[in-house]
Write an enzyme that holds these catalytic residues in place. Structure first.
Site, short mmCIF file in Angstrom:
data_model
loop_
_atom_site.label_atom_id
_atom_site.label_comp_id
_atom_site.label_asym_id
_atom_site.label_seq_id
_atom_site.Cartn_x
_atom_site.Cartn_y
_atom_site.Cartn_z
N ARG A 22 54.20 5.52 -91.67
CA ARG A 22 54.52 4.59 -92.86
C ARG A 22 53.76 3.82 -93.88
O ARG A 22 54.26 4.08 -94.61
CB ARG A 22 54.91 3.29 -92.13
CG ARG A 22 56.23 4.24 -91.19
CD ARG A 22 56.97 2.24 -90.23
NE ARG A 22 56.66 1.50 -89.46
CZ ARG A 22 56.38 2.09 -88.29
NH1 ARG A 22 57.54 2.18 -87.21
NH2 ARG A 22 55.69 1.62 -87.08
N LEU A 37 58.11 10.78 -89.62
CA LEU A 37 58.52 10.47 -88.96
C LEU A 37 58.76 9.04 -89.42
O LEU A 37 57.75 8.09 -89.38
CB LEU A 37 58.00 10.83 -87.66
CG LEU A 37 58.01 11.63 -86.41
CD1 LEU A 37 57.74 11.70 -84.66
CD2 LEU A 37 59.82 11.92 -86.49
N THR A 67 59.39 6.19 -87.08
CA THR A 67 58.69 5.94 -86.22
C THR A 67 56.87 5.90 -85.88
O THR A 67 56.25 5.08 -85.85
CB THR A 67 58.93 5.98 -84.52
OG1 THR A 67 59.01 7.74 -84.61
CG2 THR A 67 60.88 6.38 -84.89
N CYS A 68 56.64 7.06 -87.44
CA CYS A 68 55.27 6.87 -87.02
C CYS A 68 54.28 5.92 -87.81
O CYS A 68 54.64 5.86 -88.93
CB CYS A 68 54.59 8.57 -87.56
SG CYS A 68 52.91 8.83 -87.37
N ASP A 69 53.21 5.52 -87.34
CA ASP A 69 52.50 4.39 -87.79
C ASP A 69 52.02 5.26 -89.21
O ASP A 69 51.49 4.50 -90.61
CB ASP A 69 51.20 3.54 -87.04
CG ASP A 69 52.23 2.60 -86.21
OD1 ASP A 69 53.50 2.17 -86.08
OD2 ASP A 69 51.67 2.76 -85.53
#
Length: 107
Positions: A13, A6, A8-10
């Site tokens: 990333r 995702l 938006t997933c830390d």
């Protein structure tokens, strides 16, 4: 290298950044925006079994007992954010971004 996660997933990333810095060519599939095919989910489930479903997620906690009892592939098709992330396809399939996966992919 194919990377399923995702945007938006830390953790996703961070993993993408480290893989790129280590010289890997990373092709990203955002499981929410792009979706994941049934065939891919079946391959992932064959490799990881029930560990593929993230039972610690807020999405999981919001499901009814009836939904939780459904076929995991059908559940992941309806709720792709339930997939434990990332799934990385390199020489083999890797699930998550634990120390074991990091050691194999970035040394």
């Amino acid at each position: 290298m194919q990377f399923y996660g995702l945007k938006t997933c830390d953790t996703c990333r961070k993993a993408q950044k480290l893989l790129t810095e280590a010289g890997h060519s990373v092709t990203v599939t955002d499981v929410r925006a792009d979706g994941v095919s049934r065939a891919d989910l079946e391959r992932f489930h064959a490799a990881f079994g029930d560990a593929l479903v993230n039972t610690r997620s807020t999405t999981w906690r919001g499901l009814s007992d009836e939904d939780r009892a459904r076929d995991p592939i059908a559940l992941l098709l309806d709720h792709p954010t339930l997939m434990k992330r990332p799934v990385i396809e390199a020489d083999t399939l890797y699930l998550g971004w634990g120390k074991d996966v990091q050691a194999k992919l970035i040394g």
